[in-house]
Design a protein around this motif. Structure first.
Motif, short mmCIF file in Angstrom:
data_model
loop_
_atom_site.label_atom_id
_atom_site.label_comp_id
_atom_site.label_asym_id
_atom_site.label_seq_id
_atom_site.Cartn_x
_atom_site.Cartn_y
_atom_site.Cartn_z
N PRO A 98 1.01 -1.28 -0.36
CA PRO A 98 0.24 0.00 0.24
C PRO A 98 1.01 1.42 0.14
O PRO A 98 2.07 0.98 0.53
CB PRO A 98 -0.98 -0.27 1.30
N ASP A 99 0.27 1.67 -0.42
CA ASP A 99 1.17 3.58 -0.57
C ASP A 99 1.72 4.29 0.40
O ASP A 99 0.19 3.76 1.22
CB ASP A 99 0.19 4.72 -1.44
N GLN A 100 2.09 4.84 0.46
CA GLN A 100 2.99 5.65 2.66
C GLN A 100 3.46 6.40 2.16
O GLN A 100 3.56 6.73 1.34
CB GLN A 100 4.14 4.70 2.49
N ALA A 101 2.01 7.59 2.40
CA ALA A 101 2.27 9.17 2.73
C ALA A 101 3.36 9.85 3.75
O ALA A 101 2.86 9.63 4.79
CB ALA A 101 1.25 10.03 2.52
N LEU A 102 4.41 10.28 3.45
CA LEU A 102 5.26 11.24 4.22
C LEU A 102 4.97 12.85 3.96
O LEU A 102 4.60 13.12 3.19
CB LEU A 102 6.59 11.27 3.85
N GLN A 114 11.68 18.87 7.25
CA GLN A 114 11.10 17.62 8.88
C GLN A 114 10.08 16.67 8.06
O GLN A 114 9.12 16.88 7.15
CB GLN A 114 10.08 18.13 9.73
N VAL A 115 10.23 15.41 8.70
CA VAL A 115 9.03 14.64 7.84
C VAL A 115 8.41 13.19 8.71
O VAL A 115 9.30 12.70 9.80
CB VAL A 115 10.44 13.22 6.91
N ASN A 116 7.34 13.20 8.83
CA ASN A 116 6.57 11.97 9.70
C ASN A 116 5.56 11.45 9.26
O ASN A 116 5.52 11.68 7.74
CB ASN A 116 5.52 13.54 9.96
N ALA A 117 5.86 10.09 9.55
CA ALA A 117 4.24 9.33 9.02
C ALA A 117 5.02 7.69 10.16
O ALA A 117 5.23 8.18 10.57
CB ALA A 117 5.30 8.41 7.60
N PRO A 118 3.73 7.30 9.73
CA PRO A 118 3.61 6.00 10.55
C PRO A 118 4.45 5.18 10.52
O PRO A 118 5.07 5.10 9.68
CB PRO A 118 2.25 5.44 9.78
N LYS A 139 23.05 16.32 8.32
CA LYS A 139 23.35 15.42 9.18
C LYS A 139 21.93 15.53 9.58
O LYS A 139 21.06 15.75 9.20
CB LYS A 139 24.29 16.24 9.70
N VAL A 140 21.55 14.25 10.88
CA VAL A 140 19.80 13.66 10.96
C VAL A 140 20.05 14.00 12.31
O VAL A 140 20.46 13.42 12.90
CB VAL A 140 19.77 12.35 11.10
N PRO A 141 20.30 15.30 12.68
CA PRO A 141 20.31 14.83 14.55
C PRO A 141 18.50 14.03 14.83
O PRO A 141 18.92 13.63 15.77
CB PRO A 141 20.02 16.82 14.65
N GLU A 142 17.74 13.68 15.12
CA GLU A 142 16.33 12.61 15.18
C GLU A 142 15.95 11.58 14.11
O GLU A 142 15.45 12.31 12.89
CB GLU A 142 15.47 14.11 15.14
N VAL A 143 15.95 10.78 13.58
CA VAL A 143 15.22 10.41 13.33
C VAL A 143 14.74 9.05 14.39
O VAL A 143 15.60 8.30 15.05
CB VAL A 143 16.78 9.13 12.48
N THR A 144 13.67 8.50 13.45
CA THR A 144 13.05 7.12 14.43
C THR A 144 12.82 6.57 13.98
O THR A 144 11.22 7.19 12.21
CB THR A 144 11.96 7.52 15.31
N LEU A 145 12.75 5.16 13.86
CA LEU A 145 11.99 4.01 12.56
C LEU A 145 11.27 2.83 13.17
O LEU A 145 12.05 2.65 13.76
CB LEU A 145 13.49 3.68 11.56
#
Length: 225
Positions: free
Chosen positions: A145-149, A168-172, A192-198
């Motif tokens: 399924p398509d995933q929208a960011l 800034q990027v947010n998605a489920p 640089k990427v000071p913050e990321v959660t995956l």
């Protein structure tokens, strides 16, 4: 009595003439603004261009329902706005691109990857004081399924030919904040990427389209931050 009637007719004629002149001037301004926008998009290689010029003044230009193809990549935005504090300056002021929709198909992207990476020279400067972009990057892949960011980006010139930006990027299952420094002429990008959660399980299917698979199936699970 005759003098009053003549004066009244003169005022009515003058008012009607002024309205016609204003209407023609507005239509001409919208027309030439449309020509300029279309020429600019064609200059960067866009095709199948569509848009509506909603507002034009020396201080503000608003273009709505923008759509085009760039190297077969579709792009759409609800509204693009240019705001200028001073019309006599060479700068185009602040550029705002709202409600962007950019579909990105991973299968098509993998097939179109060139064997080598080239770094074409870019422009020496951009005629903007600030750039703000918000919208959605829609990730697509076969069988998924398509995933929208949701993406928000802002950029400002740091020096001649250099720009600093934040994204800034947010998605489920995904959250990201990035910072970058871009040199226009050379195309060099430092970031640089000071913050990321995956959430690896949520994005496993898309990762399998990007990472070559070894023999057998493989699975990922867990959260990375």
């Amino acid at each position: 009595m005759t003098f009053k009637l003549t004066k009244r007719r003169f005022l009515l004629f003058a008012g009607a003439f002024s309205l016609v002149v204003f209407t023609v001037a507005l239509a001409a301004r919208l027309y030439f603004a449309g020509l300029a926008v279309g020429a600019l998009l064609k200059e960067v290689g866009a095709t199948e261009i569509s848009f509506q010029v909603a507002q034009v003044s020396p201080w503000r230009v608003v273009v709505a329902d923008v759509g085009f193809l760039l190297r077969l990549q579709p792009f759409a935005a609800r509204q693009v706005t240019l705001d200028r504090a001073h019309w006599w300056t060479p700068s185009l002021g602040t550029l705002r691109v709202e409600q962007v929709r950019l579909p990105l198909n991973l299968d098509t992207l993998a097939k179109s990857q060139p064997p080598g990476v080239t770094k074409p020279g870019g422009p020496a400067a951009l005629p903007f004081e600030e750039i703000f972009i918000d919208g959605q990057l829609v990730i697509q892949a076969a069988g998924l399924p398509d995933q929208a960011l949701t993406v928000k980006l802002e950029a400002r010139p740091a020096a001649a030919g250099h720009w600093d930006g934040k994204v800034q990027v947010n998605a489920p299952g995904l959250g990201l904040k990035g910072e970058g420094h871009y040199e226009l002429k050379s195309g060099d990008l430092a970031f640089k990427v000071p913050e990321v959660t995956l959430d690896l399980k949520t994005w496993q299917g898309f990762l399998q389209h990007l990472v070559p698979q070894t023999a057998g199936d493989w699975e990922l699970e867990g959260k990375l931050s």
